[in-house]
Design a protein around this motif. Structure first.
Motif, PDB file in Angstrom:
ATOM      1  N   SER A 182       0.723  -1.238   0.092  1.00  0.00           N
ATOM      2  CA  SER A 182       0.012   0.072   0.114  1.00  0.00           C
ATOM      3  C   SER A 182       0.833   1.493  -0.011  1.00  0.00           C
ATOM      4  CB  SER A 182      -0.933   0.134   1.335  1.00  0.00           C
ATOM      5  OG  SER A 182      -0.062   0.108   2.492  1.00  0.00           O
ATOM      6  N   LYS A 183       2.239   1.011   0.435  1.00  0.00           N
ATOM      7  CA  LYS A 183       3.063   2.274   0.095  1.00  0.00           C
ATOM      8  C   LYS A 183       3.173   2.954  -1.162  1.00  0.00           C
ATOM      9  CE  LYS A 183       7.013   1.184   1.929  1.00  0.00           C
ATOM     10  NZ  LYS A 183       7.052  -0.394   1.867  1.00  0.00           N
ATOM     11  N   LEU A 184       2.982   2.057  -2.118  1.00  0.00           N
ATOM     12  CA  LEU A 184       2.785   2.613  -3.508  1.00  0.00           C
ATOM     13  C   LEU A 184       1.919   3.622  -3.694  1.00  0.00           C
ATOM     14  CD1 LEU A 184       3.522  -0.807  -5.503  1.00  0.00           C
ATOM     15  CD2 LEU A 184       5.298   1.285  -5.206  1.00  0.00           C
ATOM     16  N   GLU A 185       0.845   3.441  -3.338  1.00  0.00           N
ATOM     17  CA  GLU A 185      -0.345   4.575  -3.454  1.00  0.00           C
ATOM     18  C   GLU A 185       0.226   6.023  -2.894  1.00  0.00           C
ATOM     19  OE1 GLU A 185      -2.840   4.568  -5.231  1.00  0.00           O
ATOM     20  OE2 GLU A 185      -3.533   2.364  -5.574  1.00  0.00           O
ATOM     21  N   ASP A 186       0.778   5.861  -1.577  1.00  0.00           N
ATOM     22  CA  ASP A 186       1.137   6.989  -1.191  1.00  0.00           C
ATOM     23  C   ASP A 186       2.224   7.568  -1.904  1.00  0.00           C
ATOM     24  OD1 ASP A 186      -0.471   6.554   1.067  1.00  0.00           O
ATOM     25  OD2 ASP A 186       1.221   5.537   2.216  1.00  0.00           O
ATOM     26  N   GLU A 187       3.358   6.690  -2.477  1.00  0.00           N
ATOM     27  CA  GLU A 187       4.488   7.470  -3.294  1.00  0.00           C
ATOM     28  C   GLU A 187       3.883   8.032  -4.741  1.00  0.00           C
ATOM     29  OE1 GLU A 187       7.607   4.786  -4.375  1.00  0.00           O
ATOM     30  OE2 GLU A 187       7.291   4.046  -2.354  1.00  0.00           O
ATOM     31  N   ALA A 188       2.814   7.522  -5.038  1.00  0.00           N
ATOM     32  CA  ALA A 188       2.114   8.062  -6.300  1.00  0.00           C
ATOM     33  C   ALA A 188       1.461   9.224  -6.023  1.00  0.00           C
ATOM     34  CB  ALA A 188       1.303   7.050  -6.866  1.00  0.00           C
ATOM     35  N   ARG A 189       0.939   9.359  -4.956  1.00  0.00           N
ATOM     36  CA  ARG A 189       0.415  10.668  -4.625  1.00  0.00           C
ATOM     37  C   ARG A 189       1.442  11.735  -4.495  1.00  0.00           C
ATOM     38  NH1 ARG A 189      -4.112   8.191  -2.153  1.00  0.00           N
ATOM     39  NH2 ARG A 189      -2.898   7.411  -0.531  1.00  0.00           N
TER      40      ARG A 189
END
Ligand code: ARG
Length: 563
Positions: free
Chosen positions: A205-212
């Motif tokens: 789920s860290k990926l979504e934060d990085e994308a944001r």
């Protein structure tokens, strides 16, 4: 020559001002059956006014009309049937058409006015979908038709080149991407990266934060983020332009969603000043309860703008830049609510031009009854579909006319024409079943059928060995040519109707009917026999080629002279 008007003048002359000329003109009908003549005037309205039976009125007027362009005017019950003098009228039509050439049918209703047409508008880093194909084909035809009506058409490609997906793409590219494969096959690579991002994000789920975070950097103008965005955009556009080139479509502007980034603050300010912005769960919205619609979202709680904010801003920009008489959005049904909301917000802002905007929706493309999808795995790459159509066209040309000199070029015209015509022949709101085989038939309601009819007509002209530049037709008298001539007279009004309804299908169907009439003529009349009427017959063939190729051009299709 406007025959309806001429007939109306004759009738109104006999009425001594009882009905205005334009009222008479409006009442004139085209009879269903040939034995009822070419034009009919119903006398019911007059009957009420004069308190006489319509039959009596018809009888009284019939005897008095004596213009030589009417062979006879006959009372038929309550109708006044008018039979045109074929010889005189056909001479006139043939001469007019020869003189006007491809300008025949041009109107000046749009003189000095702009129509802005927002169409195609694919999304960067995503495949060009079947929906985008329909939008491209329909939008381009509407633009051509608008130009034929005298408007200046501004073709705008409102690219989907902004949004949170770019944050995801940047992350995916940094983790798994390769410059080389993106350059070689950008759309496929970028789509794969996008899909992989979603798969991986399910477990991590860290990926979504990085994308944001990356999207935020992009919005804040971070150099690295901007450079990647621009690269993705350029590569995608290059891919899209291959499709546009194949289809022969051009745009005046590729100003997409990103173009409005620095212009949205002003829109939001305006909305605030006009007291239209309301908070709802932390977001800023314009309420549309009075229209029974959900609110139009303008700004998210984190300050991010939305699709609608961009479209509002784009509308303001376009009105200011082009002072449009009409703004059309050729976009699928799915976005009906969105456009309703955008137009209503503009109306609430007090712009009277809001009612000059129109959403032009269209149906789906189906394959075996199911929606043709470009999502996950199942992508149909449009460029490949078009190439396949061209290949199939080449095969049938090779079978039918192996000696044709510029086969490849003609195959392209036929293959692409087949796809475009198949799209435009039915009312745009209908769904279309996509079958390459069917759309490429040389018979039936297909593009190739019309192109073939045109090429056949051109070949008659070639065979005649007569200099066609100074043709001086005397007119024709037979029923087969009369049917065609009456069709040819319809062309300008078909164009106008097609424009008013945003329905290129009107022109497509007209071309089918004209081709059928012409092929009947070809089957029944010896066009090349050397008699007195030969010159007039050749003139007829010539003007048929003019109208067929001009009609095809309006649809965005080329007309080869040989195939
Ligand atoms: N990019 C959008 C899509 O693919 C279509 C944009 C249509 N035009 C507009 N002004 N909203 O769905």
């Amino acid at each position: 020559m406007n025959l309806v008007k001429m007939y109306a003048e004759e009738v109104s002359l006999q009425l001594n001002g009882i009905l205005q000329l334009d009222e008479v003109e409006k009442l004139i009908e085209k009879p269903k059956y040939a034995d009822q003549g070419d034009l009919a005037f119903p006398c019911f309205t007059l009957a009420k006014m004069l308190r006489k039976s319509p039959q009596m009125i018809a009888n009284e007027i019939a005897d008095k009309i004596k213009n030589p362009i009417f062979e006879k005017v006959q009372a038929d019950g309550p109708y006044l049937n008018c039979f045109l003098n074929k010889q005189i009228v056909s001479k006139e039509i043939l001469q007019t058409l020869l003189k006007d050439g491809s300008n025949y049918g041009s109107l000046d209703i749009g003189k000095g006015k702009n129509v802005v047409i927002d169409f195609s508008s694919p999304n960067i880093a995503k495949p060009f979908s079947m929906g985008h194909l329909r939008s491209t084909v329909i939008g381009n035809a509407i633009a051509n038709i608008a130009e034929k009506c005298g408007y200046r058409a501004v073709r705008i490609n409102h690219l989907g080149d902004w949004g949170t997906q770019f944050g995801k793409l940047i992350v995916a590219y940094k983790l798994w991407g390769s410059d080389e494969s993106i350059t070689v096959n950008p759309i496929k690579e970028l789509l794969d990266l996008y899909v992989k991002f979603h798969q991986e994000a399910e477990v991590d789920s860290k990926l979504e934060d990085e994308a944001r975070a990356w999207f935020k950097k992009l919005e804040d103008g971070n150099e690295e983020a901007l450079q990647l965005w621009k690269w993705f955009r350029d590569e995608s556009l290059q891919e899209f332009s291959k499709i546009y080139q194949l289809l022969g479509v051009h745009f005046a502007s590729y100003q997409g969603e990103a173009f409005y980034n620095d212009k949205m603050d002003e829109t939001i300010e305006l909305l605030k000043k006009k007291g239209l912005l309301h908070s709802s769960d932390g977001a800023q919205v314009v309420e549309l309860t009075e229209y029974d619609l959900p609110p139009c979202l303008i700004e998210k709680s984190d300050g991010a703008t939305l699709y609608a904010t961009r479209d509002l801003t784009a509308a303001l920009y376009r009105q200011e830049t082009y002072k449009f008489e009409k703004a059309l959005y050729v976009v699928g049904h799915e976005q009906s609510l969105h456009f309703k909301q955008v137009f209503l917000v503009l109306e609430k802002m007090g712009y009277d031009w809001a009612n000059q905007m129109e959403h032009i929706p269209f149906g789906f493309i189906l394959k075996d009854g199911k929606k043709m999808s470009t999502r996950k795995g199942k992508i149909v790459l449009l460029e490949e579909v078009i190439e396949e159509a061209i290949e199939l066209a080449l095969k049938s040309i090779e079978a039918k006319n192996p000696g044709l000199p510029n086969k490849e070029e003609v195959a392209k015209m036929v293959g692409v024409g087949a796809i475009i015509f198949h799209d435009l022949k039915n009312e745009r709101q209908n769904n279309i079943e996509f079958s390459l085989e069917e759309m490429l038939h040389f018979e039936g309601s297909t593009g190739p059928y019309i192109q073939y009819t045109h090429a056949r007509a051109c070949s008659i002209l070639r065979k005649s060995h007569i200099d066609l530049t100074g043709l001086n037709p005397e007119g024709l008298n037979d029923d087969y040519s009369w049917t065609i001539l009456k069709m040819l007279m319809e062309f300008p009004s078909v164009i106008q109707r097609s424009f008013n309804q945003n329905e290129p299908s009107q022109i497509a169907r007209y071309l089918i009917a004209l081709s059928q009439d012409f092929n009947k003529y070809y089957g029944h009349v010896k066009i090349l026999s050397e008699d007195q009427e030969q010159e007039s017959r050749l003139a007829l063939v010539k003007v048929v080629t003019i109208v067929l190729s001009e009609g095809l051009r309006l649809l965005g299709i080329e007309a080869p002279e040989e195939m």
